[in-house]
Write a protein that holds these residues in place. Sequence first.
Motif, PDB file in Angstrom:
ATOM      1  N   ARG A  31       0.815  -1.216   0.040  1.00 34.80           N
ATOM      2  CA  ARG A  31       0.109   0.133   0.023  1.00 34.80           C
ATOM      3  C   ARG A  31       0.826   1.178  -0.052  1.00 34.80           C
ATOM      4  N   GLY A  32       0.367   2.090  -0.770  1.00 38.24           N
ATOM      5  CA  GLY A  32       1.181   3.424  -0.860  1.00 38.24           C
ATOM      6  C   GLY A  32       0.969   4.020  -2.017  1.00 38.24           C
ATOM      7  N   ALA A  33       1.774   4.848  -2.577  1.00 37.53           N
ATOM      8  CA  ALA A  33       1.644   5.794  -3.644  1.00 37.53           C
ATOM      9  C   ALA A  33       3.110   6.235  -4.374  1.00 37.53           C
ATOM     10  N   ARG A  34       2.853   6.666  -5.552  1.00 32.32           N
ATOM     11  CA  ARG A  34       4.242   7.062  -6.258  1.00 32.32           C
ATOM     12  C   ARG A  34       3.826   8.485  -6.633  1.00 32.32           C
ATOM     13  N   LEU A  35       4.755   9.485  -6.173  1.00 35.82           N
ATOM     14  CA  LEU A  35       4.381  11.018  -6.646  1.00 35.82           C
ATOM     15  C   LEU A  35       5.447  11.488  -7.387  1.00 35.82           C
ATOM     16  N   THR A  36       4.892  12.259  -8.538  1.00 34.20           N
ATOM     17  CA  THR A  36       5.862  13.117  -9.313  1.00 34.20           C
ATOM     18  C   THR A  36       5.944  14.433  -8.744  1.00 34.20           C
ATOM     19  N   LEU A  37       7.022  14.990  -8.537  1.00 33.26           N
ATOM     20  CA  LEU A  37       7.080  16.128  -8.030  1.00 33.26           C
ATOM     21  C   LEU A  37       7.945  17.363  -8.925  1.00 33.26           C
ATOM     22  N   SER A  38       7.625  18.460  -8.561  1.00 29.52           N
ATOM     23  CA  SER A  38       8.380  19.721  -9.089  1.00 29.52           C
ATOM     24  C   SER A  38       8.687  20.790  -7.994  1.00 29.52           C
ATOM     25  N   LEU A  39       9.796  21.078  -7.763  1.00 24.81           N
ATOM     26  CA  LEU A  39      10.417  21.746  -6.723  1.00 24.81           C
ATOM     27  C   LEU A  39       9.620  23.199  -7.012  1.00 24.81           C
ATOM     28  N   SER A  40       9.126  23.888  -5.954  1.00 22.25           N
ATOM     29  CA  SER A  40       8.499  25.042  -6.152  1.00 22.25           C
ATOM     30  C   SER A  40       9.073  26.241  -5.279  1.00 22.25           C
ATOM     31  N   ARG A  41       9.789  25.852  -4.071  1.00 22.53           N
ATOM     32  CA  ARG A  41      10.691  26.876  -3.535  1.00 22.53           C
ATOM     33  C   ARG A  41      11.483  26.051  -2.268  1.00 22.53           C
ATOM     34  N   THR A  42      12.416  26.799  -1.757  1.00 26.19           N
ATOM     35  CA  THR A  42      13.132  26.432  -0.836  1.00 26.19           C
ATOM     36  C   THR A  42      13.379  27.253   0.327  1.00 26.19           C
ATOM     37  N   GLU A  43      13.561  27.048   1.594  1.00 30.37           N
ATOM     38  CA  GLU A  43      13.799  28.014   2.687  1.00 30.37           C
ATOM     39  C   GLU A  43      14.956  27.311   3.468  1.00 30.37           C
ATOM     40  N   PRO A  67      18.949  16.703  14.519  1.00 29.32           N
ATOM     41  CA  PRO A  67      17.927  17.460  13.779  1.00 29.32           C
ATOM     42  C   PRO A  67      18.508  18.675  13.154  1.00 29.32           C
ATOM     43  N   LEU A  68      19.630  19.164  14.012  1.00 33.42           N
ATOM     44  CA  LEU A  68      20.477  20.240  13.518  1.00 33.42           C
ATOM     45  C   LEU A  68      21.510  20.346  12.004  1.00 33.42           C
ATOM     46  N   ALA A  69      21.357  18.986  11.770  1.00 32.56           N
ATOM     47  CA  ALA A  69      21.760  18.719  10.369  1.00 32.56           C
ATOM     48  C   ALA A  69      20.659  19.108   9.238  1.00 32.56           C
ATOM     49  N   VAL A  70      19.629  19.006   9.392  1.00 30.51           N
ATOM     50  CA  VAL A  70      18.505  19.638   8.702  1.00 30.51           C
ATOM     51  C   VAL A  70      18.831  21.084   8.365  1.00 30.51           C
ATOM     52  N   ASN A  71      19.036  21.490   7.265  1.00 29.93           N
ATOM     53  CA  ASN A  71      19.403  22.933   7.233  1.00 29.93           C
ATOM     54  C   ASN A  71      18.626  23.721   6.132  1.00 29.93           C
ATOM     55  N   HIS A  72      17.841  22.793   5.386  1.00 31.59           N
ATOM     56  CA  HIS A  72      16.671  23.409   4.387  1.00 31.59           C
ATOM     57  C   HIS A  72      15.185  22.933   4.469  1.00 31.59           C
ATOM     58  N   VAL A  73      14.482  23.489   3.737  1.00 32.80           N
ATOM     59  CA  VAL A  73      13.125  23.038   3.479  1.00 32.80           C
ATOM     60  C   VAL A  73      12.901  23.151   2.154  1.00 32.80           C
ATOM     61  N   ALA A  74      12.778  21.960   1.211  1.00 29.27           N
ATOM     62  CA  ALA A  74      12.299  22.058   0.226  1.00 29.27           C
ATOM     63  C   ALA A  74      10.573  21.833  -0.318  1.00 29.27           C
ATOM     64  N   TYR A  75      10.182  22.803  -0.794  1.00 28.10           N
ATOM     65  CA  TYR A  75       8.598  22.488  -1.136  1.00 28.10           C
ATOM     66  C   TYR A  75       8.290  21.871  -2.482  1.00 28.10           C
ATOM     67  N   PHE A  76       7.570  20.959  -2.608  1.00 24.56           N
ATOM     68  CA  PHE A  76       7.118  20.476  -3.945  1.00 24.56           C
ATOM     69  C   PHE A  76       5.697  20.603  -4.260  1.00 24.56           C
ATOM     70  N   LYS A  77       5.538  21.031  -5.586  1.00 26.02           N
ATOM     71  CA  LYS A  77       4.207  20.718  -6.296  1.00 26.02           C
ATOM     72  C   LYS A  77       4.026  19.218  -6.625  1.00 26.02           C
ATOM     73  N   VAL A  78       3.055  18.703  -6.161  1.00 27.19           N
ATOM     74  CA  VAL A  78       2.674  17.386  -6.621  1.00 27.19           C
ATOM     75  C   VAL A  78       2.257  17.408  -8.001  1.00 27.19           C
ATOM     76  N   VAL A  79       2.678  16.924  -9.088  1.00 27.80           N
ATOM     77  CA  VAL A  79       2.378  16.917 -10.315  1.00 27.80           C
ATOM     78  C   VAL A  79       1.457  15.652 -10.681  1.00 27.80           C
ATOM     79  N   GLU A  80       1.669  14.581 -10.044  1.00 25.02           N
ATOM     80  CA  GLU A  80       1.061  13.403 -10.173  1.00 25.02           C
ATOM     81  C   GLU A  80       1.247  12.639  -9.181  1.00 25.02           C
ATOM     82  N   THR A  81      -0.190  11.845  -8.981  1.00 33.96           N
ATOM     83  CA  THR A  81      -0.135  11.031  -7.879  1.00 33.96           C
ATOM     84  C   THR A  81      -0.563   9.524  -8.253  1.00 33.96           C
TER      85      THR A  81
END
Length: 122
Positions: free
Chosen positions: A71-83, A104-118
Motif C-alpha cells: 500500500r502506498g503511492a508514487r508521487l511525481t514532484l516539481s520543486l517550487s521553492r526552498t527555505e 536534527p540540526l543537520a537539517v538545514n533546508h526545507v524544499a517545497y514541491f508541487k505534486v504533479v501526479e499521484t
Amino acid sequence: MKIGDVLKPGGRGVFGTASKAGVVNMAVYAVPHVVNGETVAWGMTDGRTWDNVRENPNASYTYFAPGEGFRGARLTLSLSRTEDSGEMLEKIRERTAASSPGNPLAVNHVAYFKVVETRPLV
C-alpha cells in the motif's frame, strides 16, 4: 487521490532525484509535511538530494504505507521553492528529534514541491 489521505504517519519512502547531468540519486525519506492539497515539504541536509533538487527541479517519491502488503503511492514532484530558516524548518527539526537517531540540526533546508501526479504504488 488526496495527498493527505495517502501519506499516513509511520510510513517511509524513497526520494529520487537526478543532477543536471542526469546522475540519479535515491535516498530514504520520511513522510513529507502536507502543506496543502498539492504541496508537500521535506527537510533536507546538505547532500546529494539537496544538490540535485537545486540543479533539477524534477523529483519523485515512492511512499510505502505502514503495515503489511503493498500500500502506498508514487508521487511525481516539481520543486517550487526552498527555505533555509523559518517556522517550517523548526517544525521539521522538532519532528526529526522526536523520531530519528540523526542530528536534527543537520537539517538545514526545507524544499517545497508541487505534486504533479499521484499514482498507486502497484
